[in-house]
Design a protein around this motif. Structure first.
Motif, PDB file in Angstrom:
ATOM      1  N   GLN A  94       0.821  -1.210   0.000  1.00  0.00           N
ATOM      2  CA  GLN A  94       0.000   0.000   0.000  1.00  0.00           C
ATOM      3  C   GLN A  94       0.857   1.263   0.000  1.00  0.00           C
ATOM      4  OE1 GLN A  94      -3.650  -0.013   2.314  1.00  0.00           O
ATOM      5  NE2 GLN A  94      -3.212  -2.102   2.948  1.00  0.00           N
ATOM      6  N   GLY A  95       2.142   1.118  -0.306  1.00  0.00           N
ATOM      7  CA  GLY A  95       3.029   2.272  -0.408  1.00  0.00           C
ATOM      8  C   GLY A  95       3.710   2.670   0.884  1.00  0.00           C
ATOM      9  N   ILE A  96       3.498   1.925   1.956  1.00  0.00           N
ATOM     10  CA  ILE A  96       4.085   2.295   3.247  1.00  0.00           C
ATOM     11  C   ILE A  96       5.602   2.098   3.236  1.00  0.00           C
ATOM     12  CG2 ILE A  96       4.108   1.778   5.720  1.00  0.00           C
ATOM     13  CD1 ILE A  96       1.108   0.825   5.238  1.00  0.00           C
ATOM     14  N   GLY A  97       6.063   0.961   2.760  1.00  0.00           N
ATOM     15  CA  GLY A  97       7.499   0.707   2.692  1.00  0.00           C
ATOM     16  C   GLY A  97       8.211   1.717   1.813  1.00  0.00           C
ATOM     17  N   ARG A  98       7.624   2.023   0.671  1.00  0.00           N
ATOM     18  CA  ARG A  98       8.200   3.026  -0.237  1.00  0.00           C
ATOM     19  C   ARG A  98       8.277   4.385   0.464  1.00  0.00           C
ATOM     20  NH1 ARG A  98       9.188   3.488  -5.470  1.00  0.00           N
ATOM     21  NH2 ARG A  98       8.317   1.419  -5.838  1.00  0.00           N
ATOM     22  N   ALA A  99       7.199   4.776   1.132  1.00  0.00           N
ATOM     23  CA  ALA A  99       7.183   6.069   1.824  1.00  0.00           C
ATOM     24  C   ALA A  99       8.229   6.111   2.932  1.00  0.00           C
ATOM     25  CB  ALA A  99       5.785   6.342   2.388  1.00  0.00           C
ATOM     26  N   LEU A 100       8.378   5.023   3.681  1.00  0.00           N
ATOM     27  CA  LEU A 100       9.398   4.980   4.738  1.00  0.00           C
ATOM     28  C   LEU A 100      10.797   5.082   4.146  1.00  0.00           C
ATOM     29  CD1 LEU A 100       7.828   2.246   7.021  1.00  0.00           C
ATOM     30  CD2 LEU A 100       8.307   4.617   7.701  1.00  0.00           C
ATOM     31  N   MET A 101      11.044   4.407   3.047  1.00  0.00           N
ATOM     32  CA  MET A 101      12.362   4.486   2.407  1.00  0.00           C
ATOM     33  C   MET A 101      12.646   5.909   1.927  1.00  0.00           C
ATOM     34  SD  MET A 101      14.003   1.621   2.556  1.00  0.00           S
ATOM     35  CE  MET A 101      15.243   1.854   1.277  1.00  0.00           C
ATOM     36  N   LEU A 102      11.688   6.532   1.272  1.00  0.00           N
ATOM     37  CA  LEU A 102      11.894   7.905   0.800  1.00  0.00           C
ATOM     38  C   LEU A 102      12.076   8.868   1.968  1.00  0.00           C
ATOM     39  CD1 LEU A 102       9.301   7.936  -2.123  1.00  0.00           C
ATOM     40  CD2 LEU A 102      11.807   7.853  -2.308  1.00  0.00           C
ATOM     41  N   ASP A 103      11.360   8.608   3.062  1.00  0.00           N
ATOM     42  CA  ASP A 103      11.482   9.445   4.247  1.00  0.00           C
ATOM     43  C   ASP A 103      12.878   9.327   4.873  1.00  0.00           C
ATOM     44  OD1 ASP A 103      10.064  11.160   6.279  1.00  0.00           O
ATOM     45  OD2 ASP A 103      10.656   9.495   7.570  1.00  0.00           O
ATOM     46  N   VAL A 104      13.373   8.112   4.994  1.00  0.00           N
ATOM     47  CA  VAL A 104      14.707   7.945   5.586  1.00  0.00           C
ATOM     48  C   VAL A 104      15.765   8.545   4.663  1.00  0.00           C
ATOM     49  CG1 VAL A 104      15.410   5.643   4.774  1.00  0.00           C
ATOM     50  CG2 VAL A 104      16.048   6.389   7.051  1.00  0.00           C
ATOM     51  N   GLU A 105      15.580   8.438   3.358  1.00  0.00           N
ATOM     52  CA  GLU A 105      16.516   9.073   2.428  1.00  0.00           C
ATOM     53  C   GLU A 105      16.513  10.587   2.617  1.00  0.00           C
ATOM     54  OE1 GLU A 105      15.669   7.854  -1.582  1.00  0.00           O
ATOM     55  OE2 GLU A 105      15.999   5.733  -1.120  1.00  0.00           O
ATOM     56  N   ALA A 106      15.335  11.160   2.823  1.00  0.00           N
ATOM     57  CA  ALA A 106      15.238  12.616   3.017  1.00  0.00           C
ATOM     58  C   ALA A 106      15.915  13.056   4.312  1.00  0.00           C
ATOM     59  CB  ALA A 106      13.767  13.046   3.022  1.00  0.00           C
ATOM     60  N   HIS A 107      15.954  12.186   5.303  1.00  0.00           N
ATOM     61  CA  HIS A 107      16.586  12.512   6.591  1.00  0.00           C
ATOM     62  C   HIS A 107      18.067  12.119   6.646  1.00  0.00           C
ATOM     63  CE1 HIS A 107      12.414  12.968   7.888  1.00  0.00           C
ATOM     64  NE2 HIS A 107      12.915  13.723   8.846  1.00  0.00           N
ATOM     65  N   ALA A 108      18.536  11.385   5.663  1.00  0.00           N
ATOM     66  CA  ALA A 108      19.928  10.918   5.661  1.00  0.00           C
ATOM     67  C   ALA A 108      20.876  12.093   5.443  1.00  0.00           C
ATOM     68  CB  ALA A 108      20.132   9.871   4.576  1.00  0.00           C
ATOM     69  N   PRO A 109      21.905  12.215   6.281  1.00  0.00           N
ATOM     70  CA  PRO A 109      22.861  13.316   6.128  1.00  0.00           C
ATOM     71  C   PRO A 109      23.958  13.015   5.109  1.00  0.00           C
ATOM     72  CG  PRO A 109      23.375  12.088   8.103  1.00  0.00           C
ATOM     73  CD  PRO A 109      22.130  11.471   7.523  1.00  0.00           C
ATOM     74  N   THR A 110      23.957  11.823   4.527  1.00  0.00           N
ATOM     75  CA  THR A 110      24.968  11.456   3.539  1.00  0.00           C
ATOM     76  C   THR A 110      24.300  11.257   2.183  1.00  0.00           C
ATOM     77  OG1 THR A 110      24.747   9.066   3.897  1.00  0.00           O
ATOM     78  CG2 THR A 110      26.303  10.262   5.327  1.00  0.00           C
ATOM     79  N   HIS A 111      25.113  11.258   1.138  1.00  0.00           N
ATOM     80  CA  HIS A 111      24.586  11.044  -0.214  1.00  0.00           C
ATOM     81  C   HIS A 111      24.537   9.569  -0.579  1.00  0.00           C
ATOM     82  CE1 HIS A 111      24.396  15.260  -1.108  1.00  0.00           C
ATOM     83  NE2 HIS A 111      25.637  15.413  -0.684  1.00  0.00           N
ATOM     84  N   ARG A 112      25.207   8.741   0.185  1.00  0.00           N
ATOM     85  CA  ARG A 112      25.221   7.308  -0.113  1.00  0.00           C
ATOM     86  C   ARG A 112      24.432   6.568   0.957  1.00  0.00           C
ATOM     87  NH1 ARG A 112      30.816   4.640  -1.086  1.00  0.00           N
ATOM     88  NH2 ARG A 112      31.150   5.815   0.809  1.00  0.00           N
ATOM     89  N   LEU A 113      23.547   5.677   0.506  1.00  0.00           N
ATOM     90  CA  LEU A 113      22.762   4.843   1.407  1.00  0.00           C
ATOM     91  C   LEU A 113      23.021   3.382   1.062  1.00  0.00           C
ATOM     92  CD1 LEU A 113      20.531   7.375   0.536  1.00  0.00           C
ATOM     93  CD2 LEU A 113      19.719   6.442   2.675  1.00  0.00           C
TER      94      LEU A 113
END
Length: 157
Positions: A94-113
């Motif tokens: 239902q898009g929850i996992g995708r939203a969580l991944m995009l959210d953590v990427e937005a909060h990540a202080p580095t360019h590499r995940l």
């Protein structure tokens, strides 16, 4: 003559993303156990993540925990590691996992995940590839079973 009614479309699930707090840990532990069984993290793991610099985010709808994600930063290698993500089994696709991944990427202080995923978890690997993660290295017997892990990486702006 009969008319055909169009199929009812399910509206997208509305949920909010926010930081995990201490009162959320009971629900996080329960969700982890439902999602991962014998491989689930325990109370100490989540308490340590909450009390340290980890990025620890949740998805909720009407005060119901739908999922969470945890990431930690390896400053020496300028990499944010996504170390745990879980979505309520009844709420998947239902898009929850995708939203969580995009959210953590937005909060990540580095360019590499980076992350490691079970090689037999095809839905998760598909999600990560769709978000731009590349499979970079096999980690033999990384999980209980012994199941191999696939290390994946994404560079983002």
């Amino acid at each position: 003559m009969t008319s055909t009614e169009p199929a009812e479309l399910n509206p997208p699930l509305a949920f909010a993303l926010s930081d995990v707090r201490l009162p959320d840990l009971r629900g996080v532990v329960r969700l982890e156990r439902r999602s991962f069984g014998s491989e689930a993290w325990g109370w100490l793991d989540f308490t340590a993540a909450l009390m340290s610099d980890h990025i620890f985010r949740k998805a909720t709808a009407s005060d119901r925990l739908l999922g969470f994600v945890i990431a930690t930063v390896d400053w020496r290698n300028a990499t944010t590691w996504i170390v745990n993500i879980a979505v309520d089994p009844a709420m998947r696709n239902q898009g929850i996992g995708r939203a969580l991944m995009l959210d953590v990427e937005a909060h990540a202080p580095t360019h590499r995940l980076r992350l490691v995923v079970r090689v037999d978890n095809d839905p998760a690997r598909h999600l990560y590839r769709s978000l731009g993660y590349q499979e970079i290295r096999l980690r033999p017997r990384y999980y209980v079973g012994p199941i191999d892990g696939m290390e994946m990486e994404k560079a983002h702006e």
